[in-house]
Write an enzyme that holds these catalytic residues in place. Structure first.
Site, mmCIF file in Angstrom:
data_model
loop_
_atom_site.group_PDB
_atom_site.id
_atom_site.type_symbol
_atom_site.label_atom_id
_atom_site.label_comp_id
_atom_site.label_asym_id
_atom_site.label_seq_id
_atom_site.Cartn_x
_atom_site.Cartn_y
_atom_site.Cartn_z
ATOM 1 N N SER A 50 0.751 -1.247 -0.089
ATOM 2 C CA SER A 50 -0.012 0.095 -0.011
ATOM 3 C C SER A 50 0.923 1.261 -0.089
ATOM 4 C CB SER A 50 -0.965 0.149 1.238
ATOM 5 O OG SER A 50 -0.170 -0.027 2.384
ATOM 6 N N HIS A 108 -5.651 -4.444 -0.979
ATOM 7 C CA HIS A 108 -5.346 -3.329 -1.876
ATOM 8 C C HIS A 108 -5.885 -3.566 -3.196
ATOM 9 C CE1 HIS A 108 -4.559 -0.316 0.960
ATOM 10 N NE2 HIS A 108 -4.087 -1.254 1.695
ATOM 11 N N LYS A 144 -12.485 -1.582 2.482
ATOM 12 C CA LYS A 144 -11.743 -0.554 1.660
ATOM 13 C C LYS A 144 -12.781 -0.604 0.328
ATOM 14 C CE LYS A 144 -7.058 -1.396 3.391
ATOM 15 N NZ LYS A 144 -7.154 -0.522 4.445
#
Ligand code: PLP
Length: 460
Positions: A201, A229, A260
Site C-alpha cells: 500500500s 488493496h 476498503k
C-alpha cells in the site's frame, strides 16, 4: 484503627507514586514521538465518506484523495440502503460470537458470495482483516513448519506470524532470488507458506505472483496473499492480484477486507480450501473469541459484492481515472511510484516538503496526506494520492494544485540516488547559472533547487 489508617495512607501514597511514575513514562514516550516528527494527527470529518467531504476546521467541501474507497461504494446509495434494510430486519448486532448464537443467514450468505467472487471453496468472516491475519498462521503452521514472508508485508501479517510457532524467514521485498534462497534453507520443514501482500500500500507495487507461484511449486510450498488493496478492482473482473497475473488457481489462501473497496464499513475474511476454513472455525482465536459482524455491516458488504459480481463497470471507471491522474502528474514533472494502481504515491523525498505540500493542498481544498519515515524509508517521503471511481474527471484535474503548491516552496529535492550524478548535475546547474546546493541525505543524494528549475530538469 490508627495503625490501619497509617497503613492505608502509606499504601495510597505508594500507589499514587507508582501511577505518577507510569504517567511520566507515557509523557516522555509522547514527547519522543513529537520530537522525532512522527506524530500522527487525525483530521475530523463531519460528513459521510466520499470524493467530497467536510473536515472540521476547513470551510466548504474538501476534495478527498486519502481514502481506500477505491470503487466509491462507501456511500453508494444501494450499499447504504442494503445496510439500513439489514439493520431493520436483523437488528444492530448479535451480542455473541459466531459459534454461540452469532451466526445469521446473512453471514452464511456473505461467506458464500465471497467464496464465489474469489473462486475458492469456502470463506470465513472476521471482524477485520487485521483479525483474519492474526488468526490464520497460528492455526495453519506449527513448530515443524516454515513461513517465508516479504519484508514489507503489512503490520497485521507481521503480528499474525509472530503469534505462530513456525520458523520465520523474511525475504527481501519482491526479490525472487532471495525467496528461492529461503526456500532452499527451509527445505526440511513439514509445511511451507510463502506470504505476501498482493499490492503493497505504500508504493502501489504489485507482488510478482507468477514467479512466487513458480518457486512455490518447484519447492512444494503453499502461497498466501493479502488482497486488501486489490479485491474488487484489480484484474479483468476485479477479482484481485491473482486474477490480474493469471494465477487464481495457484494461490492457495487469500485474506482480504470489507473495509476498503467492498463498501468500506469493516470486516475481513479468509477464502481457501474447505478443510482450512473449517479448521479456522474451530481454532482461530480472533474468530472464536470476538463478536459477530453487525448485520448492517454484513448487509452493506453483501450488496457491494453483488454489484461487483454483476458488472465490472465501476472498476473500469476507476482504472481510467487512475491513468488520467498518473499521466497528468507525470506530464507536470512529478514522479509517481507504482504502475497502474489507484494508489499513486507522489514521490518528494523530503519529509518536510511532503508535509508542507499536503498542508498547502488542504488550503487549496484538496485533502492528501504526506508520509515520511518511519512509515516509509528515510529519504522516500511522499504524498499518497488514492483515486476512487467516485471522483469526476474534473476532480482528477485538480491535481494541478501540486504544481501550484510546489512552486510556492523555495526548494524541491531531486532524488538522484547516485552521489556522482548529483555532483555532476549540480556543476551543470552552476554553468547554467541556476541556484543550487548539493547535500548528502541518508542513502541518496539530493540536489536542492528552486521548483521552476526542478521542473525544467525533469522535463529536459
Ligand atoms: N492488510 C493490509 C495490506 C492493509 O492495508 C490493511 C488495512 O490497512 C489490513 C490488512 C487490515 O485491514 P482491516 O482494516 O480490515 O483490519
Amino acid at each position: 484503627i490508627f495503625i490501619i489508617r497509617l497503613f492505608c495512607r502509606a499504601l495510597f501514597r505508594a500507589y499514587a507514586a507508582a501511577a505518577q511514575a507510569a504517567l511520566s513514562v507515557l509523557e516522555s514516550e509522547l514527547d519522543a514521538i513529537r520530537t522525532a516528527g512522527t506524530w500522527k494527527g487525525e483530521r475530523v470529518i463531519t460528513s459521510r465518506q466520499g470524493p467530497r467531504i467536510s473536515v472540521d476546521g476547513s470551510r466548504g467541501d474538501i476534495l478527498n484523495f486519502c481514502a481506500n474507497n477505491y470503487l466509491g461504494l462507501s456511500s453508494h446509495p444501494e450499499v447504504v440502503k442494503a445496510g439500513i434494510e439489514a439493520l431493520q430486519k436483523y437488528g444492530a448486532g448479535l451480542s455473541s460470537v459466531r459459534f454461540i448464537c452469532g451466526t445469521q443467514s446473512i453471514h452464511k450468505n456473505l461467506e458464500e458470495k465471497l467464496a464465489q467472487f474469489h473462486e475458492r471453496e469456502d470463506c470465513i468472516l472476521y471482524a477485520s482483516c487485521f483479525d483474519a491475519n492474526a488468526g490464520l498462521f497460528e492455526v495453519l503452521l506449527g513448530p515443524d513448519d516454515a513461513v517465508l514472508s516479504d519484508e514489507l508485508n503489512h503490520a497485521s501479517i507481521i503480528d499474525g506470524i509472530r503469534l505462530c510457532r513456525a520458523k520465520r524467514f523474511r525475504y527481501k521485498h519482491m526479490d525472487l532470488n532471495d525467496l528461492e534462497e529461503k526456500l532452499k534453507e527451509s527445505q526440511s520443514s513439514r509445511l511451507r507458506l510463502v506470504v505476501t501482500d498482493g499490492v503493497f500500500s505504500m508504493d502501489g507495487d504489485v507482488a510478482p505472483l507468477q514467479g512466487i507461484c513458480d518457486l512455490a511449486e518447484q519447492y512444494g510450498a503453499l502461497v498466501f496473499i493479502d488482497e486488501c488493496h486489490a479485491t474488487g478492482f484489480l484484474g479483468p473482473r476485479g477479482r484481485g492480484t491473482d486474477e490480474l497475473l493469471g494465477v487464481m488457481d495457484r494461490v492457495h489462501i487469500v485474506n482480504s477486507t470489507l473495509g476498503k473497496a467492498l463498501g468500506g464499513a469493516a470486516g475481513g475474511y479468509t477464502v481457501g480450501p474447505k478443510a482450512l476454513i473449517e479448521l479456522l472455525r474451530q481454532r482461530s482465536r480472533p474468530y472464536l473469541f470476538s463478536n459477530s459482524l453487525p448485520p448492517p455491516v454484513v448487509g452493506c458488504a453483501t450488496r457491494a459484492v453483488e454489484l461487483l459480481l454483476a458488472s465490472n463497470e465501476i472498476a473500469q471507471s476507476m482504472a481510467a481515472k487512475t491513468m488520467r491522474f498518473r499521466n497528468n502528474m507525470t506530464q507536470a514533472g512529478f514522479t509517481i511510484s507504482g504502475t497502474a494502481h489507484p494508489i499513486c504515491p507522489v514521490m518528494l523525498g523530503d519529509a518536510r516538503l511532503a508535509s508542507l505540500m499536503a498542508d498547502d493542498m488542504l488550503k487549496l481544498g484538496v485533502y492528501v496526506i504526506g508520509f515520511s519515515y518511519p512509515v516509509v524509508p528515510k529519504g522516500k517521503a511522499r504524498i499518497r494520492v488514492q483515486i476512487s471511481a467516485a471522483h469526476t474527471d474534473e476532480d482528477i484535474d485538480r491535481a494541478e494544485g501540486f504544481t501550484i503548491s510546489g512552486t510556492a516552496h523555495p526548494i524541491c529535492p531531486v532524488m538522484l540516488g547516485d552521489a556522482r550524478l548529483a555532483s555532476l548535475m549540480a556543476d551543470d546547474m552552476l554553468k547554467l547559472g541556476k541556484n543550487k546546493k548539493v547535500m548528502p541525505f541518508n542513502v541518496s543524494w539530493i540536489i536542492y533547487m528552486r521548483v521552476a528549475d526542478y521542473l525544467n530538469v525533469l522535463l529536459s
